[in-house]
Write an enzyme that holds these catalytic residues in place. Structure first.
Site, mmCIF file in Angstrom:
data_model
loop_
_atom_site.group_PDB
_atom_site.id
_atom_site.type_symbol
_atom_site.label_atom_id
_atom_site.label_comp_id
_atom_site.label_asym_id
_atom_site.label_seq_id
_atom_site.Cartn_x
_atom_site.Cartn_y
_atom_site.Cartn_z
ATOM 1 N N GLU A 181 41.244 27.673 53.900
ATOM 2 C CA GLU A 181 41.879 28.570 52.937
ATOM 3 C C GLU A 181 43.364 28.610 53.232
ATOM 4 O OE1 GLU A 181 43.316 30.968 50.329
ATOM 5 O OE2 GLU A 181 41.188 30.430 50.179
ATOM 6 N N GLN B 216 36.610 37.173 43.291
ATOM 7 C CA GLN B 216 36.080 37.137 41.939
ATOM 8 C C GLN B 216 36.152 38.520 41.306
ATOM 9 O OE1 GLN B 216 35.409 34.589 40.223
ATOM 10 N NE2 GLN B 216 34.994 32.928 41.651
ATOM 11 N N ASP C 237 35.636 25.505 45.474
ATOM 12 C CA ASP C 237 35.943 26.576 44.526
ATOM 13 C C ASP C 237 37.453 26.665 44.320
ATOM 14 O OD1 ASP C 237 35.877 28.797 42.890
ATOM 15 O OD2 ASP C 237 35.468 30.224 44.494
ATOM 16 N N CYS D 24 36.586 27.370 37.163
ATOM 17 C CA CYS D 24 36.916 28.372 36.146
ATOM 18 C C CYS D 24 37.721 27.761 35.010
ATOM 19 C CB CYS D 24 37.670 29.547 36.769
ATOM 20 S SG CYS D 24 39.211 29.090 37.577
#
Length: 448
Positions: A333, A285, A378, A405
């Site tokens: 990930e 971030q 996320d 986002c």
């Protein structure tokens, strides 16, 4: 046409055809804001999108392009300003695409972003009537990560962001989003490359990453070079005092890789008392001021205990703080570099029950769900997508926290979750990208 454009001009509300041509000058009143920093106006029933037009602005605009169902126009004159319109602080604002709302005061900006979010949810079929708080950020020096573009122009080498709706680069002497150290490094690298045109021709983009405390600053150059040619870029480190690391991405196809040319490629941050390292090419971030608050919001919405499934785990930003209160944390990930960072971070924090695995988030289908599983989601701006949403809902977790986002893809995914039996119980906004059209949103989903 963007997703927001398609939403604004739905088939059932499509206006009658109006024969407008590029170059025509119109007077319009902006009705509302739509995603990507545009104002929506109408001219004789025709939808007109105006970049940087604010709700309530009365404008003289010139038609830039004509498409089926809508036109795009550029502001020629503000005839009557909207409430909250102010003078932009940056001299590059009128041409640079890096900011969308620098001409709007912070209070009005938060309200506008909330309205755009609510509208995106409504258009996706996810109505939300309760207020959505938006936590503001200091508007200057907030970025710890930035990608700048290079362009070889007649007057010299440009380095900066793209112009609005263009691939032309605006050469920026100072960007208010960046710290003075990041700006100085960018300018130093531009000047050093300009003095070496043979090297400069092979460089396309510049990535910068800075530690929250400013002690580390790393640059990475995106190149069209092979590894041998890229090695010559190491000389640039001597021209930029303050760089603690310099690297480059070089090669073709499967041979394309990051080369460390000088120093250390990592920066770091302390979040909720946990030290996190992140490679210059690992996602993290970017807002130095609001990361702690964002993590706290995720913690507050995730019940303690049990097993946490952290998807798109990155370097462990959420996984490690959650690991202090969960029995087990399993993360997925796709970036091997970020996974390496996450594992180093977990070991340094002595959180051995936090395990981050390298792989696509769809690999969770091979992991049997745990009782009372908690999920953190996320994804990138493209969102999770229908397949991931279906897989998650089928696991029947006790709680899902979605960190988004991008309002349009969030709306799409929340509609999918609703079909799977999960509805929002709370929504909060975080202005991690002040003066831009982006908004970070944290949604807590529960079985409905």
């Amino acid at each position: 046409m963007t997703a927001s454009d398609e939403d604004a001009v739905s088939p059932e509300t499509a206006p009658p055809r109006v024969r407008l041509r590029p170059g025509e000058v119109l007077e319009v009143l902006v009705e509302r804001a739509v995603y990507r920093g545009q104002g929506l106006a109408r001219h004789e029933g025709q939808v007109v999108f105006v970049p940087r037009g604010l709700p309530g602005d009365r404008l003289r605009v010139r038609v830039a392009s004509v498409s089926s169902g809508y036109v795009k126009a550029e502001i020629e004159q503000v005839l009557a300003p909207a409430a909250g319109r102010v003078d932009a602080r940056c001299p590059h604002f009128a041409e640079c695409g890096g900011c969308a709302y620098q001409h709007l005061d912070p209070v009005a900006q938060a309200a506008l972003k909330q309205a755009v979010l609510v509208d995106a949810l409504r258009r996706a079929g996810v109505p939300w009537d309760a207020p959505i708080p938006v936590l503001p950020s200091p508007p200057e020096g907030w970025r710890t990560r930035a990608t700048l573009h290079l362009e070889h122009a007649r007057e010299g080498l440009r380095l900066g962001f793209h112009r609005e709706a263009s691939h032309q680069v605006v050469d920026i002497e100072r960007c208010l989003q960046l710290s003075p150290a990041m700006t100085a490094a960018a300018r130093g690298l531009r000047d050093a490359l300009a003095a070496r045109p043979g090297l400069a021709r092979g460089v396309r983009d510049l990535e910068l990453a800075e530690s929250f405390d400013g002690r580390k600053l790393v640059a990475s150059l995106e190149t069209s070079m092979d590894a041998r040619q890229a090695a010559g870029l190491a000389v640039l480190a001597d021209a930029v005092p303050g760089l603690t690391g310099l690297g480059a991405t070089a090669g073709e196809g499967r041979r394309r890789r990051f080369l460390l040319l000088r120093g250390d490629p990592h920066v770091d941050a302390t979040v909720h008392g946990i030290h996190l390292r992140a490679h210059v090419q690992s996602f993290f971030q970017a807002n130095r001021f609001l990361v702690d608050a964002l993590v706290q919001a995720v913690l507050d919405r995730t019940p303690a205990g049990g097993t946490v499934l952290d998807l798109y785990a990155g370097v462990g930003l959420f996984a490690l703080p959650l690991g202090r209160r969960a029995d087990e944390v399993r993360g997925l990930e796709i970036s091997p570099r970020a996974v390496e960072d996450a594992r180093v971070n977990a070991e340094a924090a002595s959180l051995t029950h936090v395990r981050i695995h390298q792989g696509d988030v769809r690999d969770m289908a091979h992991w049997p769900p745990r009782p009372e599983e908690r999920v953190i989601l996320d994804p990138p701006r493209t969102g999770a997508g229908p397949e991931v949403v279906r897989l998650l809902a089928a696991r029947r977790p006790a709680s899902i926290v979605y960190v988004s986002c991008d309002p349009p893809t969030l709306g799409r995914d929340l509609k999918g979750f609703a079909a799977g039996g999960y509805v929002p119980s709370s929504i909060a906004g975080f202005d991690l990208f002040p003066d831009t059209f982006h908004l970070e949103t944290v949604v807590h989903l529960v079985a409905g």
